[in-house]
Design a protein around this motif. Structure first.
Motif, PDB file in Angstrom:
ATOM      1  N   VAL A 233       9.639  -6.458   2.492  1.00 49.63           N
ATOM      2  CA  VAL A 233       9.268  -7.267   1.336  1.00 49.63           C
ATOM      3  C   VAL A 233       9.558  -8.725   1.642  1.00 49.63           C
ATOM      4  O   VAL A 233      10.709  -9.088   1.934  1.00 49.63           O
ATOM      5  CB  VAL A 233      10.037  -6.830   0.068  1.00 49.63           C
ATOM      6  CG1 VAL A 233       9.638  -7.699  -1.126  1.00 49.63           C
ATOM      7  CG2 VAL A 233       9.800  -5.358  -0.220  1.00 49.63           C
TER       8      VAL A 233
ATOM      9  N   TRP B 208       8.932  -6.150  -7.637  1.00 52.65           N
ATOM     10  CA  TRP B 208       8.077  -5.374  -6.743  1.00 52.65           C
ATOM     11  C   TRP B 208       8.363  -3.885  -6.938  1.00 52.65           C
ATOM     12  O   TRP B 208       9.514  -3.478  -7.105  1.00 52.65           O
ATOM     13  CB  TRP B 208       8.349  -5.713  -5.279  1.00 52.65           C
ATOM     14  CG  TRP B 208       8.037  -7.108  -4.847  1.00 52.65           C
ATOM     15  CD1 TRP B 208       6.883  -7.568  -4.272  1.00 52.65           C
ATOM     16  CD2 TRP B 208       8.922  -8.245  -4.896  1.00 52.65           C
ATOM     17  NE1 TRP B 208       6.988  -8.905  -3.971  1.00 52.65           N
ATOM     18  CE2 TRP B 208       8.227  -9.347  -4.333  1.00 52.65           C
ATOM     19  CE3 TRP B 208      10.232  -8.427  -5.347  1.00 52.65           C
ATOM     20  CZ2 TRP B 208       8.796 -10.608  -4.227  1.00 52.65           C
ATOM     21  CZ3 TRP B 208      10.797  -9.686  -5.260  1.00 52.65           C
ATOM     22  CH2 TRP B 208      10.083 -10.765  -4.700  1.00 52.65           C
ATOM     23  N   THR B 209       7.313  -3.089  -6.893  1.00 57.99           N
ATOM     24  CA  THR B 209       7.428  -1.641  -6.811  1.00 57.99           C
ATOM     25  C   THR B 209       7.100  -1.249  -5.380  1.00 57.99           C
ATOM     26  O   THR B 209       6.005  -1.514  -4.885  1.00 57.99           O
ATOM     27  CB  THR B 209       6.464  -0.938  -7.784  1.00 57.99           C
ATOM     28  OG1 THR B 209       6.779  -1.334  -9.126  1.00 57.99           O
ATOM     29  CG2 THR B 209       6.597   0.574  -7.670  1.00 57.99           C
ATOM     30  N   VAL B 210       8.056  -0.624  -4.697  1.00 61.54           N
ATOM     31  CA  VAL B 210       7.921  -0.349  -3.272  1.00 61.54           C
ATOM     32  C   VAL B 210       7.820   1.169  -3.070  1.00 61.54           C
ATOM     33  O   VAL B 210       8.746   1.900  -3.435  1.00 61.54           O
ATOM     34  CB  VAL B 210       9.122  -0.906  -2.479  1.00 61.54           C
ATOM     35  CG1 VAL B 210       8.888  -0.742  -0.983  1.00 61.54           C
ATOM     36  CG2 VAL B 210       9.345  -2.382  -2.823  1.00 61.54           C
TER      37      VAL B 210
ATOM     38  N   CYS C  10      11.283   2.556  -4.933  1.00 57.80           N
ATOM     39  CA  CYS C  10      12.260   1.485  -5.150  1.00 57.80           C
ATOM     40  C   CYS C  10      11.673   0.388  -6.031  1.00 57.80           C
ATOM     41  O   CYS C  10      10.463   0.121  -5.991  1.00 57.80           O
ATOM     42  CB  CYS C  10      12.696   0.873  -3.817  1.00 57.80           C
ATOM     43  SG  CYS C  10      13.689   1.968  -2.782  1.00 57.80           S
TER      44      CYS C  10
ATOM     45  N   THR D  54      18.009  -4.430  -5.760  1.00 62.09           N
ATOM     46  CA  THR D  54      17.161  -3.308  -5.378  1.00 62.09           C
ATOM     47  C   THR D  54      17.735  -2.023  -5.949  1.00 62.09           C
ATOM     48  O   THR D  54      18.928  -1.748  -5.808  1.00 62.09           O
ATOM     49  CB  THR D  54      17.058  -3.182  -3.847  1.00 62.09           C
ATOM     50  OG1 THR D  54      16.579  -4.410  -3.295  1.00 62.09           O
ATOM     51  CG2 THR D  54      16.099  -2.064  -3.466  1.00 62.09           C
TER      52      THR D  54
ATOM     53  N   ALA E 177      10.335  -0.365   4.597  1.00 61.77           N
ATOM     54  CA  ALA E 177       9.413  -1.219   3.852  1.00 61.77           C
ATOM     55  C   ALA E 177       9.898  -2.654   3.977  1.00 61.77           C
ATOM     56  O   ALA E 177      11.097  -2.918   3.911  1.00 61.77           O
ATOM     57  CB  ALA E 177       9.351  -0.797   2.385  1.00 61.77           C
TER      58      ALA E 177
ATOM     59  N   ILE F 215       3.674  -6.618   0.963  1.00 61.65           N
ATOM     60  CA  ILE F 215       4.564  -5.534   1.358  1.00 61.65           C
ATOM     61  C   ILE F 215       3.853  -4.655   2.388  1.00 61.65           C
ATOM     62  O   ILE F 215       2.672  -4.354   2.258  1.00 61.65           O
ATOM     63  CB  ILE F 215       4.957  -4.683   0.135  1.00 61.65           C
ATOM     64  CG1 ILE F 215       5.798  -5.515  -0.853  1.00 61.65           C
ATOM     65  CG2 ILE F 215       5.745  -3.445   0.552  1.00 61.65           C
ATOM     66  CD1 ILE F 215       6.111  -4.773  -2.135  1.00 61.65           C
ATOM     67  N   TYR F 216       4.576  -4.257   3.425  1.00 61.89           N
ATOM     68  CA  TYR F 216       4.027  -3.278   4.360  1.00 61.89           C
ATOM     69  C   TYR F 216       5.112  -2.292   4.763  1.00 61.89           C
ATOM     70  O   TYR F 216       6.312  -2.579   4.665  1.00 61.89           O
ATOM     71  CB  TYR F 216       3.410  -3.951   5.587  1.00 61.89           C
ATOM     72  CG  TYR F 216       4.371  -4.671   6.499  1.00 61.89           C
ATOM     73  CD1 TYR F 216       4.990  -4.026   7.568  1.00 61.89           C
ATOM     74  CD2 TYR F 216       4.666  -6.028   6.312  1.00 61.89           C
ATOM     75  CE1 TYR F 216       5.868  -4.699   8.415  1.00 61.89           C
ATOM     76  CE2 TYR F 216       5.537  -6.706   7.154  1.00 61.89           C
ATOM     77  CZ  TYR F 216       6.126  -6.031   8.204  1.00 61.89           C
ATOM     78  OH  TYR F 216       7.003  -6.689   9.039  1.00 61.89           O
ATOM     79  N   LEU F 217       4.679  -1.102   5.198  1.00 62.70           N
ATOM     80  CA  LEU F 217       5.585  -0.029   5.581  1.00 62.70           C
ATOM     81  C   LEU F 217       5.422   0.259   7.067  1.00 62.70           C
ATOM     82  O   LEU F 217       4.300   0.438   7.554  1.00 62.70           O
ATOM     83  CB  LEU F 217       5.317   1.237   4.777  1.00 62.70           C
ATOM     84  CG  LEU F 217       5.914   1.303   3.367  1.00 62.70           C
ATOM     85  CD1 LEU F 217       5.150   0.393   2.423  1.00 62.70           C
ATOM     86  CD2 LEU F 217       5.920   2.717   2.830  1.00 62.70           C
TER      87      LEU F 217
END
Length: 271
Positions: free
Chosen positions: A183, A108-110, A89, A75, A181, A191-193
């Motif tokens: 993952v 992944w783009t977070v 991230c 990460t 976030a 993905i959820y925040l």
């Protein structure tokens, strides 16, 4: 001398931010290259001096590295200033089943800015409004940085602590100034925040698929006029997206033993 150019270069030292053991004596190395604004991932075999092929990742600020199901999870934080400030991230799942040839399985783009520490905020006194209205506009800040991790791994879920513009769900009663976030490395859940609506989040740790969120409340002063506080522990399940009610605990959670089901706390009640 009129037209200087670089014909070759020699690496004198490398910024190895982490190294994880692989099979057959191989070691996965993650190297940050500040001068190029990226990082390289490769395997080496210290016993023989062998080096595998390099995998270049477009991220320089490595936040944390984990082993997961035979792969490596990396990460990194990305910070952009143009055309406007933006931070997020990048997460990479790298396969090292063939150490000499690492490959990216998933990325992944977070949309969360990495958490760097924290701060306390002390607003202007309300009583000053009647006497000196202008003073009520002045705000007092005190900042600090600590060593808590901004990225943790529990089970199949990677938890990235930070700040975001919007959250899919919010826990607590306050306006969230930070959150996390989630993952799913297995790729089952999106993905959820989750926003953390608590005034003061003292620590986030994890164990056995659960994220433990320790919050802190001001509890006034003791007989020696020292500011004291109370700690509350919440359990968050990333699979079900559920947060438990807070339970008053004797300090900061340091860890939990899975076999004996004991929790270890650091008793520190002064703010």
């Amino acid at each position: 001398l009129d037209s200087p150019f670089v014909s070759d270069s020699i690496t004198l030292a490398e910024n190895v931010v982490d190294a994880l053991p692989l099979q057959d004596g191989w070691v996965a190395e993650i190297i940050s290259r500040n001068e190029r604004g990226d990082a390289i991932v490769r395997a080496s075999q210290p016993q023989t001096g062998a080096l595998g092929n390099e995998l270049v990742l477009p991220v320089m600020n490595i936040l944390n590295v984990f082993s997961w199901n035979g792969s490596i999870v990396i990460t990194g934080g990305v910070y952009q200033s143009e055309p406007e400030y933006n931070a997020f991230c990048l997460v990479y799942l790298v396969d090292f089943s063939t150490p000499e040839q690492p490959t990216i399985l998933r990325e992944w783009t977070v949309p969360i800015e990495p958490w760097w520490g924290g701060w306390w905020y002390y607003p202007a006194m309300e009583d000053a409004v009647a006497v000196r209205p202008a003073k009520a506009l002045k705000q007092y800040w005190w900042g600090y940085v600590n060593s808590d991790e901004s990225v943790i791994l529990t089970g199949d879920y990677l938890i990235l602590r930070g700040t975001a513009k919007n959250y899919d769900l919010i826990f607590g009663k306050e306006q969230p100034w930070q959150g996390m976030a989630v993952v799913d490395l297995a790729g089952v859940d999106p993905i959820y925040l989750a926003g953390l609506g608590y005034k003061d989040i003292a620590r986030m740790t994890c164990s056995e698929g659960i994220v433990y969120v320790t919050t802190r409340l001001n509890a006034g002063r003791d007989n020696a006029s020292r500011s004291i506080c109370a700690y509350y522990l919440q359990e968050f399940n990333p699979a079900t997206r559920e947060m438990s009610d807070g339970i008053n605990v004797p300090g900061l959670l340091l860890g939990r033993t899975s076999t004996a089901n004991y929790m270890l706390f650091e008793d520190y009640q002064y703010t």
